[in-house]
Design a protein around this motif. Structure first.
Motif, PDB file in Angstrom:
ATOM      1  N   LYS A  45       0.832  -1.209   0.000  1.00 29.09           N
ATOM      2  CA  LYS A  45       0.000   0.000   0.000  1.00 29.09           C
ATOM      3  C   LYS A  45       0.866   1.258   0.000  1.00 29.09           C
ATOM      4  O   LYS A  45       0.542   2.241  -0.660  1.00 29.09           O
ATOM      5  CB  LYS A  45      -0.960   0.002   1.178  1.00 29.09           C
ATOM      6  CG  LYS A  45      -2.002   1.091   1.073  1.00 29.09           C
ATOM      7  CD  LYS A  45      -3.165   0.868   1.989  1.00 29.09           C
ATOM      8  CE  LYS A  45      -4.221   1.922   1.693  1.00 29.09           C
ATOM      9  NZ  LYS A  45      -5.458   1.643   2.342  1.00 29.09           N
ATOM     10  N   GLY A  48       1.628   2.184  -3.335  1.00 29.03           N
ATOM     11  CA  GLY A  48       0.491   2.540  -4.173  1.00 29.03           C
ATOM     12  C   GLY A  48      -0.340   1.365  -4.663  1.00 29.03           C
ATOM     13  O   GLY A  48      -1.180   1.526  -5.548  1.00 29.03           O
ATOM     14  N   ASP A  50      -3.078  -1.208  -3.512  1.00 32.19           N
ATOM     15  CA  ASP A  50      -4.066  -1.471  -2.466  1.00 32.19           C
ATOM     16  C   ASP A  50      -4.821  -2.760  -2.784  1.00 32.19           C
ATOM     17  O   ASP A  50      -5.550  -2.841  -3.769  1.00 32.19           O
ATOM     18  CB  ASP A  50      -5.036  -0.290  -2.384  1.00 32.19           C
ATOM     19  CG  ASP A  50      -6.040  -0.420  -1.254  1.00 32.19           C
ATOM     20  OD1 ASP A  50      -6.138  -1.495  -0.631  1.00 32.19           O
ATOM     21  OD2 ASP A  50      -6.743   0.576  -0.997  1.00 32.19           O
TER      22      ASP A  50
END
Length: 117
Positions: A45, A48, A50
């Protein structure tokens, strides 16, 4: 090539797709239940990626694919191909729709769709 697929094992769609994968013999496939790898997911995460927005695939510990791009990558190396993945309709319409269905189905089943909360 070592391929790690992080997916939500409690999601019926994700679980079904992970069982559908038959990777060519020249690859080492490792399926990882995202709910059991929270520390790793938090690291992703920060970069970037998720997990709540889609599969995460790590190749040889140095290359990451996420969401529709992860499915497209897996489709290039699997024996069982999905025939519509590498196009804008899949990436911009079908994959987001499946993510929405995932959230709805998990809610109906009483499971959280937010793995990192």
């Amino acid at each position: 090539m070592k391929i790690e697929v992080f997916y939500d094992k409690q999601c019926p769609f994700c679980n079904l797709y992970s069982k559908y994968l038959i990777i060519k013999e020249s690859h080492d496939l490792i399926l990882l239940n995202a709910r059991e790898n929270i520390e790793e997911l938090n690291s992703f995460k920060k970069l970037g990626f998720d997990i709540d927005e889609g599969f995460i695939v790590r190749v040889d510990n140095n290359k990451l694919y996420h969401g529709a791009d992860a499915i497209n990558f897996l489709n290039t190396i699997t024996k069982r191909k999905l025939y519509f993945t590498n196009n804008k309709v899949f990436k911009n319409v079908i994959y987001p729709f499946v993510k929405l269905l995932r959230k709805a189905l998990l809610a109906i089943l009483g499971r959280s769709s937010d793995l990192l909360k």
